[in-house]
Design a protein around this motif. Structure first.
Motif, PDB file in Angstrom:
ATOM      1  N   SER A  59      -2.483   2.225  32.281  1.00  0.00           N
ATOM      2  CA  SER A  59      -2.599   1.684  30.930  1.00  0.00           C
ATOM      3  C   SER A  59      -3.513   2.561  30.086  1.00  0.00           C
ATOM      4  O   SER A  59      -4.357   3.289  30.608  1.00  0.00           O
ATOM      5  CB  SER A  59      -3.159   0.256  30.976  1.00  0.00           C
ATOM      6  N   GLU A  60      -3.338   2.453  28.769  1.00  0.00           N
ATOM      7  CA  GLU A  60      -4.134   3.212  27.783  1.00  0.00           C
ATOM      8  C   GLU A  60      -4.089   4.710  28.067  1.00  0.00           C
ATOM      9  O   GLU A  60      -5.108   5.376  28.207  1.00  0.00           O
ATOM     10  CB  GLU A  60      -5.577   2.718  27.771  1.00  0.00           C
ATOM     11  N   THR A  61      -2.880   5.263  28.124  1.00  0.00           N
ATOM     12  CA  THR A  61      -2.747   6.701  28.350  1.00  0.00           C
ATOM     13  C   THR A  61      -3.065   7.505  27.105  1.00  0.00           C
ATOM     14  O   THR A  61      -3.458   8.662  27.184  1.00  0.00           O
ATOM     15  CB  THR A  61      -1.307   7.031  28.787  1.00  0.00           C
ATOM     16  N   TYR A 131       0.731  -3.167  28.838  1.00  0.00           N
ATOM     17  CA  TYR A 131      -0.642  -3.158  28.319  1.00  0.00           C
ATOM     18  C   TYR A 131      -0.679  -4.161  27.172  1.00  0.00           C
ATOM     19  O   TYR A 131      -0.228  -3.883  26.062  1.00  0.00           O
ATOM     20  CB  TYR A 131      -1.030  -1.758  27.848  1.00  0.00           C
ATOM     21  N   ALA A 132      -1.172  -5.367  27.472  1.00  0.00           N
ATOM     22  CA  ALA A 132      -1.134  -6.468  26.509  1.00  0.00           C
ATOM     23  C   ALA A 132      -2.191  -6.299  25.430  1.00  0.00           C
ATOM     24  O   ALA A 132      -3.224  -5.655  25.657  1.00  0.00           O
ATOM     25  CB  ALA A 132      -1.327  -7.795  27.238  1.00  0.00           C
ATOM     26  N   PRO A 133      -1.966  -6.879  24.247  1.00  0.00           N
ATOM     27  CA  PRO A 133      -2.993  -6.855  23.199  1.00  0.00           C
ATOM     28  C   PRO A 133      -4.252  -7.586  23.668  1.00  0.00           C
ATOM     29  O   PRO A 133      -4.200  -8.488  24.510  1.00  0.00           O
ATOM     30  CB  PRO A 133      -2.323  -7.590  22.032  1.00  0.00           C
ATOM     31  N   THR A 134      -5.377  -7.211  23.113  1.00  0.00           N
ATOM     32  CA  THR A 134      -6.637  -7.845  23.488  1.00  0.00           C
ATOM     33  C   THR A 134      -6.709  -9.255  22.918  1.00  0.00           C
ATOM     34  O   THR A 134      -5.897  -9.665  22.075  1.00  0.00           O
ATOM     35  CB  THR A 134      -7.820  -7.021  22.976  1.00  0.00           C
ATOM     36  N   MET A 168      -3.509  -7.036  31.488  1.00  0.00           N
ATOM     37  CA  MET A 168      -3.061  -8.225  30.764  1.00  0.00           C
ATOM     38  C   MET A 168      -4.034  -8.650  29.679  1.00  0.00           C
ATOM     39  O   MET A 168      -3.672  -9.437  28.797  1.00  0.00           O
ATOM     40  CB  MET A 168      -2.851  -9.397  31.736  1.00  0.00           C
ATOM     41  N   ASN A 169      -5.299  -8.168  29.761  1.00  0.00           N
ATOM     42  CA  ASN A 169      -6.339  -8.569  28.797  1.00  0.00           C
ATOM     43  C   ASN A 169      -6.418 -10.092  28.681  1.00  0.00           C
ATOM     44  O   ASN A 169      -6.484 -10.644  27.588  1.00  0.00           O
ATOM     45  CB  ASN A 169      -6.069  -7.951  27.427  1.00  0.00           C
ATOM     46  N   ALA A 170      -6.363 -10.762  29.836  1.00  0.00           N
ATOM     47  CA  ALA A 170      -6.309 -12.224  29.825  1.00  0.00           C
ATOM     48  C   ALA A 170      -7.232 -12.796  30.890  1.00  0.00           C
ATOM     49  O   ALA A 170      -7.488 -12.162  31.920  1.00  0.00           O
ATOM     50  CB  ALA A 170      -4.876 -12.704  30.074  1.00  0.00           C
ATOM     51  N   LYS A 171      -7.731 -14.005  30.621  1.00  0.00           N
ATOM     52  CA  LYS A 171      -8.467 -14.801  31.596  1.00  0.00           C
ATOM     53  C   LYS A 171      -7.674 -16.083  31.831  1.00  0.00           C
ATOM     54  O   LYS A 171      -7.486 -16.874  30.897  1.00  0.00           O
ATOM     55  CB  LYS A 171      -9.870 -15.139  31.098  1.00  0.00           C
ATOM     56  N   VAL A 172      -7.221 -16.284  33.067  1.00  0.00           N
ATOM     57  CA  VAL A 172      -6.410 -17.465  33.362  1.00  0.00           C
ATOM     58  C   VAL A 172      -7.259 -18.633  33.841  1.00  0.00           C
ATOM     59  O   VAL A 172      -6.776 -19.769  33.923  1.00  0.00           O
ATOM     60  CB  VAL A 172      -5.335 -17.128  34.414  1.00  0.00           C
ATOM     61  N   ASN A 194      -4.937 -15.520  25.532  1.00  0.00           N
ATOM     62  CA  ASN A 194      -4.082 -14.584  26.273  1.00  0.00           C
ATOM     63  C   ASN A 194      -3.739 -15.125  27.656  1.00  0.00           C
ATOM     64  O   ASN A 194      -2.618 -14.955  28.147  1.00  0.00           O
ATOM     65  CB  ASN A 194      -4.788 -13.229  26.411  1.00  0.00           C
ATOM     66  N   GLY A 195      -4.702 -15.796  28.278  1.00  0.00           N
ATOM     67  CA  GLY A 195      -4.445 -16.377  29.582  1.00  0.00           C
ATOM     68  C   GLY A 195      -3.394 -17.479  29.520  1.00  0.00           C
ATOM     69  O   GLY A 195      -2.544 -17.589  30.408  1.00  0.00           O
TER      70      GLY A 195
END
Length: 528
Positions: A59-61, A131-134, A168-172, A194-195
């Motif tokens: 991710s973030e290449t 690569y998900a949005p923040t 995923m830029n997520a907290k589940v 995001n989660g």
């Protein structure tokens, strides 16, 4: 028979398996923050090899465009980035040699989603890296991302094993009351927006969030995370096609090699001519096949094939500094003392600057050496060497993306669809309608002057000799893999035997079947 969801073309075009039955495949995921720096790709590939990883999502290449590249270390990377030349976001999948040989096709969706499909024995594998949005991104951006991801998942083959990797830029969170089917009991933090979106998507697609199945030692998404998956991949039988062979013609510059090559050509021709003489076949086909086999078999035995010389521009000192930086980073992650962690952070920054300075010096030294070799080649002059060095210095990599657009502008990437589109394209380009007023034999056309300039006699040995002498070195061969250098290495043999072939063609008024086949090379144009 084919399994459900498996086409006949896929059965016939199976590729080399990634793993053997009952073995495992190691898949990694890493947010590297950027690959758009000198040496970053090589460092990631080295870490992948060190950890014995087969497939790694990156991710973030920060790379732009879409491309498939085989790097100097031997791994293959496919990436998808922005089209506006802005170095942000970007996703990629790095594959080992084994994994790249099992690759069926890949689709660069956008700067946040890339898809690759691999062969397996009982069920094929589809890897989607994202690569998900923040969390701080606008809702519209998040909605567009998950809508596009849903569309990609809907279009994939439903009978494939699906693995989604990425940042995923997520907290589940740890509350799994509503999502018992998709979560374990080791989620971290409190579920954010995001989660919630991630859980809803996984619940809809019946996917499991594997990061919640076991305890996590770290909460950072900027470290390499690996998992193992058991797959039973099937060997692919490559399609039968005419592949050209490149021989090491540089050896023909040695007089002793030329002498041995000529002797071997004459001896092999006599053997093959005797073997093929009794076959019930047209004289033209027999003579042509004997000549082709004489040159190709002799070149394989005497000259062999050139060895690829791949030498990384990164020095051993730079690799040593990179290893030292990695050791400091390990100590920093393992320590519980804030005081020691602060000291290690300072050491890491110092060592990181040393690595970057060393890589920059290595790159400059590499470029200077190529520039010096180019100047020497220009003075020689060796234009072929000069061109090769200039291409290396400019770092212009060939565009090797296999994806195409159909007539409606939709992206297609499967091999069957791509071949069908190329067939359709060349049929439209190369075929023309019959002229409305064609010229016939009864039409009075003054062609006497033209006829007088064309010899209609049987080809002579002098004509064959002149034609061979006009052949230019350094040109790509046809489907028979015979270059001008091989023919010109021996003066008497090709003149005599090719002249006999021409006489047979003249008498029977037909040409060999292999002469009716040609190669079409596609050269992608740059977008303007």
């Amino acid at each position: 028979m084919t399994q459900e969801g498996e086409s006949q073309e896929e059965i016939l075009e199976q590729t080399r398996p990634l793993v053997h039955p009952k073995s495992t495949t190691k898949i990694g995921n890493w947010n590297v923050r950027t690959l758009y720096q000198n040496g970053n790709v090589a460092q990631v590939a080295r870490e992948m090899t060190r950890r014995d990883t087969d497939i790694m999502g990156i991710s973030e290449t920060h790379c732009t465009g879409q491309r498939k590249i085989q790097i100097a270390e031997g791994e293959t990377i496919i990436y998808s980035g922005r089209d506006d030349n802005i170095h942000r976001e970007g996703v990629a999948i790095l594959m080992s040699k084994k994994a790249s040989s099992a690759l069926i096709d890949w689709t660069p969706v956008n700067e946040r989603i890339i898809l690759a499909r691999f062969f397996s024995k009982h069920i094929k594998l589809t890897v989607v890296h994202i690569y998900a949005p923040t969390e701080d991104a606008e809702d519209q951006v998040k909605d567009e991302f998950y809508a596009r991801l849903q569309e990609v998942l809907e279009r994939r083959n439903r009978h494939d094993m699906l693995i989604i990797t990425g940042d995923m830029n997520a907290k589940v969170g740890s509350d799994k009351e509503l999502y018992k089917r998709i979560m374990g009991r080791h989620g971290l933090g409190v579920r954010n927006d995001n989660g919630e979106r991630l859980c809803e998507m996984c619940d809809l697609k019946e996917l499991v969030i594997t990061g919640t199945l076991s305890p996590q030692n770290i909460g950072s998404d900027h470290l390499l995370v690996c998992t193992t998956v058991k797959l039973r991949l099937r060997k692919q039988y490559k399609e039968k096609r005419c592949e050209r062979v490149k021989y090491d013609i540089e050896k023909l510059k040695d007089a002793d090699t030329v002498r041995r090559f000529n002797i071997a050509v004459r001896n092999r021709f006599q053997v093959l001519d005797d073997e093929e003489f009794d076959r019930e076949e047209d004289e033209v086909e027999r003579k042509c096949r004997v000549i082709q086999k004489t040159y190709t078999e002799t070149a394989e035995e005497i000259l062999g094939r050139p060895r690829k010389k791949k030498k990384s521009w990164i020095s051993g000192a730079s690799w040593k500094l990179a290893d030292e930086r990695g050791e400091i980073n390990k100590k920093k992650l393992c320590t519980h003392s804030e005081r020691v962690k602060g000291q290690l952070k300072v050491q890491y920054k110092v060592k990181d600057r040393e690595v970057k300075r060393s890589l920059k010096a290595d790159k400059k030294k590499w470029i200077d050496n190529i520039a010096s070799d180019s100047e020497e080649a220009e003075r020689s002059p060796h234009m072929e060497t000069l061109y090769s060095l200039t291409k290396t210095l400019c770092n212009e990599r060939p565009r090797s993306s296999t994806a195409l657009l159909d007539k409606n502008g939709n992206l297609i990437s499967s091999k069957a669809e791509v071949l069908s589109r190329w067939t359709e394209h060349f049929q439209e380009i190369l075929n023309r309608e019959e002229p409305q007023d064609p010229i016939t034999e009864n039409d009075e056309v003054e062609l006497d002057d033209i006829y007088e300039e064309i010899s209609v006699d049987m080809p002579s040995t002098e004509e064959v000799q002149r034609a061979i002498k006009k052949l230019r070195n350094g040109k790509s061969p046809g489907i028979d893999s015979i270059t001008a250098e091989l023919i010109k290495a021996n003066t008497n043999f090709p003149i005599t035997n090719i002249h006999e072939l021409m006489e047979a063609i003249w008498r029977e008024e037909q040409i060999p079947e292999s002469w009716k086949k040609g190669l079409i090379i596609k050269l992608p144009k740059r977008e303007t």
